[in-house]
Design a protein around this motif. Structure first.
Motif, PDB file in Angstrom:
ATOM      1  N   ASP A  27       0.833  -1.204   0.000  1.00 25.56           N
ATOM      2  CA  ASP A  27       0.000   0.000   0.000  1.00 25.56           C
ATOM      3  C   ASP A  27       0.869   1.255   0.000  1.00 25.56           C
ATOM      4  OD1 ASP A  27      -2.745   1.049   0.143  1.00 25.56           O
ATOM      5  OD2 ASP A  27      -2.122   1.851   2.075  1.00 25.56           O
ATOM      6  N   TYR A  28       1.938   1.229   0.784  1.00 28.75           N
ATOM      7  CA  TYR A  28       2.843   2.377   0.820  1.00 28.75           C
ATOM      8  C   TYR A  28       3.453   2.638  -0.555  1.00 28.75           C
ATOM      9  CZ  TYR A  28       7.129   5.023   1.413  1.00 28.75           C
ATOM     10  OH  TYR A  28       8.124   5.953   1.258  1.00 28.75           O
ATOM     11  N   LEU A  29       3.962   1.589  -1.189  1.00 25.35           N
ATOM     12  CA  LEU A  29       4.622   1.754  -2.483  1.00 25.35           C
ATOM     13  C   LEU A  29       3.638   2.207  -3.560  1.00 25.35           C
ATOM     14  CD1 LEU A  29       6.977  -1.363  -2.472  1.00 25.35           C
ATOM     15  CD2 LEU A  29       7.649   1.046  -2.291  1.00 25.35           C
ATOM     16  N   GLY A  30       2.419   1.667  -3.510  1.00 21.59           N
ATOM     17  CA  GLY A  30       1.415   2.082  -4.484  1.00 21.59           C
ATOM     18  C   GLY A  30       1.092   3.556  -4.402  1.00 21.59           C
ATOM     19  N   ASN A  31       1.082   4.090  -3.175  1.00 18.26           N
ATOM     20  CA  ASN A  31       0.856   5.522  -2.988  1.00 18.26           C
ATOM     21  C   ASN A  31       2.104   6.330  -3.335  1.00 18.26           C
ATOM     22  OD1 ASN A  31      -1.888   5.753  -1.970  1.00 18.26           O
ATOM     23  ND2 ASN A  31      -1.152   4.609  -0.197  1.00 18.26           N
TER      24      ASN A  31
END
Length: 295
Positions: A27-31
């Motif tokens: 989720d962090y990387l996607g954001n």
């Protein structure tokens, strides 16, 4: 899928990571790569007569609030096509060795900047752009206004699908129905969409419901007749079907985001979609850079 990641890490590296930790990192990387999917791509120079194919379409995924549409775009150079057999009517099948993708959950007004970013430097090749799309009005309006000098093609198989659905409702005699549909398909491939319109209009003894279907079909063809000159398109060596876009739905979205029992939040869906379009566009370096910065 997050638990599967833990299984693979354990099997190959002997590392145990919790499912929730895999989710948080993903989720962090996607954001973190949200700006990368809005950055204009500098594409390689085209060959002298090479054209660029582009398309966009919608695909539904299950959200916490119900089904919602993800808008997806695909762009590829003509010379990236590799012959892979033939389709009905002798049309060549292709597989593609590279494409650029864009994706957005929600309004097309927010999708378009991402699509144009993936189109990147090809935006300047106006007369070499070929857009193959379905009949969605927002797509048609955007493309014809934004790229009036491009070649605009209505996906042949969408046109035939609408025709076949109507014929299935009207003709009870299977042999007669198949003969009629085959004749209309031949007319379309000969660039005679107006003849098909006339043939549909000439049909008699239609039920009330079928009359409504005919009205919709006639309106659909009339609204798109300028994008249905399939004889001319084929004589130029152009594709007339949107198979690459249909394949993109499966590869980019459905393989990961439309699994049994899955539910997405808007934030989580867009985060995953960012990662999917970068991965399938061979731009994973954007993700590894975000990961190194986080470290």
């Amino acid at each position: 899928m997050y638990s599967k990641s833990n299984e693979l890490l354990n099997a190959f590296l002997g590392i145990n990571i919790s499912e929730s930790q895999v989710y948080r990192v993903t989720d962090y990387l996607g954001n973190a790569v949200a700006e990368d999917v809005l950055a204009e791509i500098k594409h390689p120079k085209l060959n002298s007569t090479e054209r660029i194919y582009a398309s966009m379409d919608g695909s539904m995924i299950q959200m916490d609030q119900g089904w919602q549409e993800v808008k997806l775009g695909r762009i590829f150079r003509e010379d990236c096509r590799l012959k892979n057999g033939t389709k009905e009517q002798g049309e060549i099948r292709y597989k593609l060795d590279e494409s650029s993708y864009s994706g957005h959950l929600g309004s097309y007004t927010h999708f378009i900047p991402k699509f144009e970013a993936s189109l990147g430097t090809y935006k300047d090749c106006k007369d070499r752009l070929v857009f193959i799309t379905d009949e969605a009005q927002w797509i048609h309006n955007y493309l014809t206004n934004r790229f009036p000098n491009a070649t605009h093609i209505l996906d042949y198989y969408h046109a035939v699908e609408h025709l076949t659905d109507f014929a299935n409702s009207h003709f009870t005699d299977i042999a007669r129905r198949e003969k009629w549909v085959k004749a209309q398909k031949g007319e379309l491939l000969e660039g005679s969409a107006q003849n098909v319109l006339d043939n549909i209009a000439k049909l008699r003894k239609l039920s009330k419901n079928v009359k409504k279907q005919r009205t919709k079909l006639l309106e659909y063809y009339k609204n798109n007749v300028d994008r249905m000159d399939y004889k001319s398109f084929r004589s130029q060596g152009l594709m007339i079907g949107n198979g690459p876009m249909e394949a993109a739905h499966r590869t980019v979205i459905q393989t990961r985001m439309k699994r049994s029992g899955q539910r997405w939040t808007p934030k989580g869906a867009q985060s995953m979609l960012n990662l999917r379009v970068l991965r399938e566009s061979n731009r994973w370096s954007c993700v590894t850079q975000a990961l190194s910065h986080a470290a």
